[in-house]
Scaffold this motif. Structure first.
Motif, PDB file in Angstrom:
ATOM      1  N   SER A  12       0.843  -1.190   0.000  1.00 34.94           N
ATOM      2  CA  SER A  12       0.000   0.000   0.000  1.00 34.94           C
ATOM      3  C   SER A  12       0.876   1.237   0.000  1.00 34.94           C
ATOM      4  CB  SER A  12      -0.891  -0.005   1.245  1.00 34.94           C
ATOM      5  OG  SER A  12      -0.096   0.129   2.413  1.00 34.94           O
ATOM      6  N   LYS A 206      -3.018   3.576 -10.880  1.00 37.42           N
ATOM      7  CA  LYS A 206      -3.094   3.213  -9.453  1.00 37.42           C
ATOM      8  C   LYS A 206      -3.239   4.505  -8.646  1.00 37.42           C
ATOM      9  CE  LYS A 206      -0.296  -0.956 -10.076  1.00 37.42           C
ATOM     10  NZ  LYS A 206      -1.436  -1.884 -10.054  1.00 37.42           N
ATOM     11  N   LYS A 209      -3.645   4.459  -4.652  1.00 38.34           N
ATOM     12  CA  LYS A 209      -2.401   4.092  -3.971  1.00 38.34           C
ATOM     13  C   LYS A 209      -1.424   5.266  -3.992  1.00 38.34           C
ATOM     14  CE  LYS A 209      -0.736   0.007  -4.881  1.00 38.34           C
ATOM     15  NZ  LYS A 209      -0.804  -0.792  -3.628  1.00 38.34           N
TER      16      LYS A 209
END
Length: 261
Positions: A12, A206, A209
């Motif tokens: 993460s 992403k 993230k």
């Protein structure tokens, strides 16, 4: 295939920062951390001395602009505005620090990648550090050409009565996270000559993230002492993310589109 098994375990956003902090202590990286660390300490020590001597006056001036009808919101907006000012201020000085330290951060990202993958990147070392200065400065200009219109949009939102003044701190907090993600991810991407446009496209896949990573970096820049070391931590963490998540895809796409440039 990379010899480091961590490559197969994507993390993460916050865990990449934790990984960056762990990498920072590695004996092979300590030398390359020193210059960015000194630059960050000098800039942030000066910045926060000025900020904390002025922040109360700035907040009171902003509160006085609120319509009397919304005066009850002051208790809610006060902490949000405090964080917004800290984030704006921290971002500006982080940008200055990153601009000055860009060649050294690029070298730190390179050495971090070599440590993680056991593969050579450029590995020019200190002796050739400055040969890429024109390209590095051009890249920094590209980032600012992308950031500035959006920063101005956020600042304008702060002056829009009622709705704008309420949501502007939240919008800025999110966008500051995106900017920080771009800022630190850019070092490993640029080491491999991946274009700025392609980097943004790759990071956008992403988005959550990356914004999480950037928001935590932004928050850390507002905390005294921690803001001194967050730059090299973020460089190492973003490089770890590059190795785990983006390297293979970005390099293959870069080769595909390069004949069209």
């Amino acid at each position: 295939m990379n010899s480091n098994n961590v490559v197969n375990q994507p993390l993460s956003g916050i865990n990449y920062l934790i990984k960056g902090a762990k990498l920072l202590r590695h004996p092979k990286l300590r030398t390359f951390v020193l210059v960015p660390l000194i630059i960050n300490i000098l800039i942030f020590a000066s910045a926060f001395w000025f900020l904390f001597s002025s922040i109360t006056d700035w907040i009171e001036s902003y509160m006085q602009m609120l319509p009397e009808l919304l005066s009850w919101l002051s208790y809610i907006l006060w902490p949000i505005i405090v964080f917004s000012i800290l984030f704006v201020f921290s971002f500006l000085f982080s940008t200055v620090a990153n601009l000055i330290a860009a060649p050294f951060n690029g070298l730190l990202a390179e050495k971090t990648e070599i440590l993680l993958t056991k593969q050579t990147v450029n590995d020019d070392g200190w002796q050739d550090l400055f040969k890429d200065l024109p390209r590095i400065l051009k890249r920094e200009c590209q980032k600012w050409l992308y950031f500035l219109p959006r920063i101005l949009g956020c600042l304008i939102l702060f002056w829009v009565p009622v709705i704008g003044q309420t949501i502007a701190p939240i919008v800025w907090f999110i966008f500051a996270g995106w900017m920080m993600a771009i800022q630190y991810a850019d070092y490993p991407f640029d080491n491999h000559k991946v274009s700025f446009a392609m980097m943004r496209k790759t990071l956008g896949k992403k988005m959550t993230k990356n914004i999480t990573f950037g928001m935590i970096v932004s928050f850390c820049t507002t905390i005294p002492v921690l803001n001194f070391i967050i730059m090299p931590i973020a460089v190492c963490g973003a490089t770890a993310a590059w190795v785990d998540l983006y390297k293979e895809q970005a390099l293959s796409e870069s080769v595909t589109v390069s004949p069209q440039r």
